[in-house]
Scaffold this motif. Structure first.
Motif, short mmCIF file in Angstrom:
data_model
loop_
_atom_site.label_atom_id
_atom_site.label_comp_id
_atom_site.label_asym_id
_atom_site.label_seq_id
_atom_site.Cartn_x
_atom_site.Cartn_y
_atom_site.Cartn_z
N ARG A 110 26.83 118.37 16.55
CA ARG A 110 25.52 118.95 16.33
C ARG A 110 24.73 118.18 15.28
N SER A 111 25.42 117.66 14.25
CA SER A 111 24.71 117.00 13.16
C SER A 111 24.36 115.57 13.47
N ALA A 112 25.06 114.93 14.37
CA ALA A 112 24.79 113.53 14.68
C ALA A 112 24.70 113.34 16.19
N PRO A 113 23.58 113.79 16.80
CA PRO A 113 23.45 113.65 18.25
C PRO A 113 23.38 112.19 18.65
N ALA A 114 23.87 111.93 19.84
CA ALA A 114 23.87 110.55 20.33
C ALA A 114 22.45 110.08 20.55
N GLU A 115 22.22 108.80 20.33
CA GLU A 115 20.89 108.24 20.54
C GLU A 115 20.57 108.26 22.03
N PRO A 116 19.30 108.60 22.35
CA PRO A 116 18.94 108.64 23.77
C PRO A 116 19.02 107.26 24.39
N THR A 117 19.44 107.22 25.63
CA THR A 117 19.54 105.96 26.36
C THR A 117 18.80 106.10 27.67
N PRO A 174 27.31 91.01 35.06
CA PRO A 174 27.49 89.96 34.05
C PRO A 174 26.15 89.56 33.45
N ILE A 175 26.15 89.32 32.13
CA ILE A 175 24.94 88.86 31.44
C ILE A 175 25.01 87.35 31.30
N PRO A 176 24.15 86.59 32.00
CA PRO A 176 24.19 85.13 31.91
C PRO A 176 23.77 84.65 30.52
N GLU A 177 24.10 83.43 30.20
CA GLU A 177 23.68 82.85 28.94
C GLU A 177 22.15 82.76 28.90
N GLY A 178 21.58 83.11 27.77
CA GLY A 178 20.13 83.12 27.63
C GLY A 178 19.48 84.42 28.06
N TRP A 179 20.30 85.41 28.41
CA TRP A 179 19.80 86.73 28.78
C TRP A 179 20.25 87.75 27.73
N GLU A 180 19.58 88.92 27.72
CA GLU A 180 19.90 89.94 26.73
C GLU A 180 19.57 91.33 27.27
N ILE A 181 20.16 92.34 26.64
CA ILE A 181 19.79 93.73 26.93
C ILE A 181 18.65 94.09 25.98
N PRO A 182 17.50 94.53 26.48
CA PRO A 182 16.36 94.79 25.59
C PRO A 182 16.62 95.96 24.66
N GLU A 183 16.26 95.76 23.40
CA GLU A 183 16.38 96.86 22.43
C GLU A 183 15.24 97.84 22.61
N TYR A 184 14.06 97.34 22.92
CA TYR A 184 12.89 98.16 23.17
C TYR A 184 12.27 97.74 24.50
N ASP A 195 12.95 98.70 31.57
CA ASP A 195 12.80 99.79 32.52
C ASP A 195 13.61 100.98 32.01
N ARG A 196 12.94 102.05 31.60
CA ARG A 196 13.64 103.20 31.02
C ARG A 196 14.38 104.02 32.05
N GLU A 197 14.18 103.75 33.34
CA GLU A 197 14.87 104.50 34.38
C GLU A 197 16.04 103.71 34.97
N ALA A 198 16.37 102.59 34.35
CA ALA A 198 17.43 101.75 34.91
C ALA A 198 18.11 100.97 33.81
N ALA A 199 19.35 100.57 34.06
CA ALA A 199 20.03 99.62 33.18
C ALA A 199 19.34 98.26 33.36
N THR A 200 18.97 97.64 32.23
CA THR A 200 18.10 96.45 32.30
C THR A 200 18.64 95.31 31.45
N MET A 201 18.48 94.07 31.96
CA MET A 201 18.66 92.87 31.14
C MET A 201 17.52 91.91 31.47
N GLN A 202 17.24 90.99 30.53
CA GLN A 202 16.10 90.10 30.68
C GLN A 202 16.38 88.79 29.94
N THR A 203 15.60 87.76 30.28
CA THR A 203 15.72 86.51 29.54
C THR A 203 15.24 86.73 28.12
N ASP A 204 15.89 86.04 27.15
CA ASP A 204 15.59 86.30 25.74
C ASP A 204 14.32 85.62 25.25
#
Length: 333
Positions: free
Chosen positions: A143-150, A174-184, A187-196
């Motif tokens: 209750r005191s430390a809810p998980a961060e929304p994803t 797999p995340i290719p070299e030069g790609w990253e998971i966006p911090e901000y 696509d908020r409705e999907a798991a996303t990765m993008q070029t850095d």
């Protein structure tokens, strides 16, 4: 001739913070705060008869040395001790003096009792409760430390920094070299990765990326991977190179496309289907868009939809990265 103390206001022997009237033979029940202005003129041997709050006593007989001249305020004669021959000659205290003694005694006893009660409360007061440490798995910790929304498509980051987890559909990419998971963003409705790396979009303002990949549950409607991929490719193209959510055409809009692939493919041990287009845009080099669909390993009848986009210009990854990611998709169940 005996010495007598004349009537007047003197410091109360039982309460030094007030003055009490001495009637010449005994202490009366009349008191007043100290410091009141003295009466000037001929001193009276007693208060005015019938005045409010004054004792009705007769003036004592004139004795040796009486009356005395009134002394200045602040230097009253020393308080006389109550005479031994009180009222009625019984040798006891007068009524006023007796009341004063009783009141003073009651006050002392009350003060002692109050002090004992207060000290007892302090000694017996329980210490404030101290919160016990909670573990990460306890209900209090939850209750005191809810998980961060994803994002709905991803229930959380993958334990492996080299993979993108779509936990809703039970797969990793797999995340290719030069790609990253966006911090901000992303696509908020999907798991996303993008070029850095980013660059200035060729048409309207803003910045663009050379490639993105999203994974989500396929929308209801088509029931086969082939039908899902063919129905989705136009929407995936519009999302990649058409208008954005601010209604801006960052690439000048889509002017034409060519189908590069439309074929069955095995994904995570299941039979899927992909459609790939080469897209020409109003400005800039354009790129490639792919829609890939395959059965989910989480629920029967559910399909997964993975969308790809890769630019065709300088600085963009090779279009072969689409095949590399497709072949590297794994089931987590």
């Amino acid at each position: 001739m005996s010495m007598t103390t004349p009537p007047g206001w003197y410091q109360d022997p039982s309460a030094p913070t007030q003055e009490r009237w001495w009637d010449g033979s005994a202490w009366s029940a009349h008191t007043r705060p100290p410091g009141q202005s003295p009466q000037f003129g001929t001193p009276q041997s007693q208060p005015p008869q019938g005045g409010y709050g004054y004792p009705q006593t007769a003036p004592p007989a004139q004795g040796y040395g009486y009356p005395q001249a009134p002394q200045p305020y602040g230097t009253p004669p020393p308080p006389p001790a109550p005479p031994g021959g009180g009222q009625g000659g019984s040798g006891g205290l007068s009524k006023g003096a007796l009341i004063a003694v009783v009141v003073a005694g009651v006050a002392v006893v009350a003060a002692i009792i109050t002090g004992v009660v207060v000290l007892g409360k302090d000694d017996d007061a329980p210490a404030p409760p101290v919160a016990a440490p909670t573990s990460a798995t306890s209900p209090e910790a939850d209750r005191s430390a809810p998980a961060e929304p994803t994002a709905p498509g991803s229930s959380g980051p993958s334990a492996d920094a080299t993979t993108l987890a779509d936990q809703l559909n039970g797969i990793t990419l797999p995340i290719p070299e030069g790609w990253e998971i966006p911090e901000y963003g992303g696509d908020r409705e999907a798991a996303t990765m993008q070029t850095d790396e980013t660059y200035d979009c060729p048409a309207e303002g803003g910045f663009c990326r050379h490639g993105t990949v999203t994974s989500r549950t396929a929308p209801s409607g088509p029931t086969t991977p082939e039908a899902v991929a063919k129905a989705d490719i136009a929407k995936a193209t519009e999302l990649a190179y058409g208008k954005d959510y601010l209604d801006r055409e960052k690439h000048g809009g889509v002017t034409s496309h060519t189908e590069v692939k439309s074929e069955a493919v095995t994904v995570a041990g299941k039979q899927g289907y992909l459609v790939r287009w080469k897209v020409v845009t109003g400005k800039g080099p354009g790129g490639y868009v792919q829609s890939l669909a395959f059965p989910s390993s989480v629920g029967p009848g559910s399909l997964v939809l993975v969308r790809f986009h890769v630019d065709a210009g300088p600085g963009a990854p090779s279009v072969d990265v689409m095949d590399t990611i497709t072949q590297g998709i794994r089931s987590t169940t």
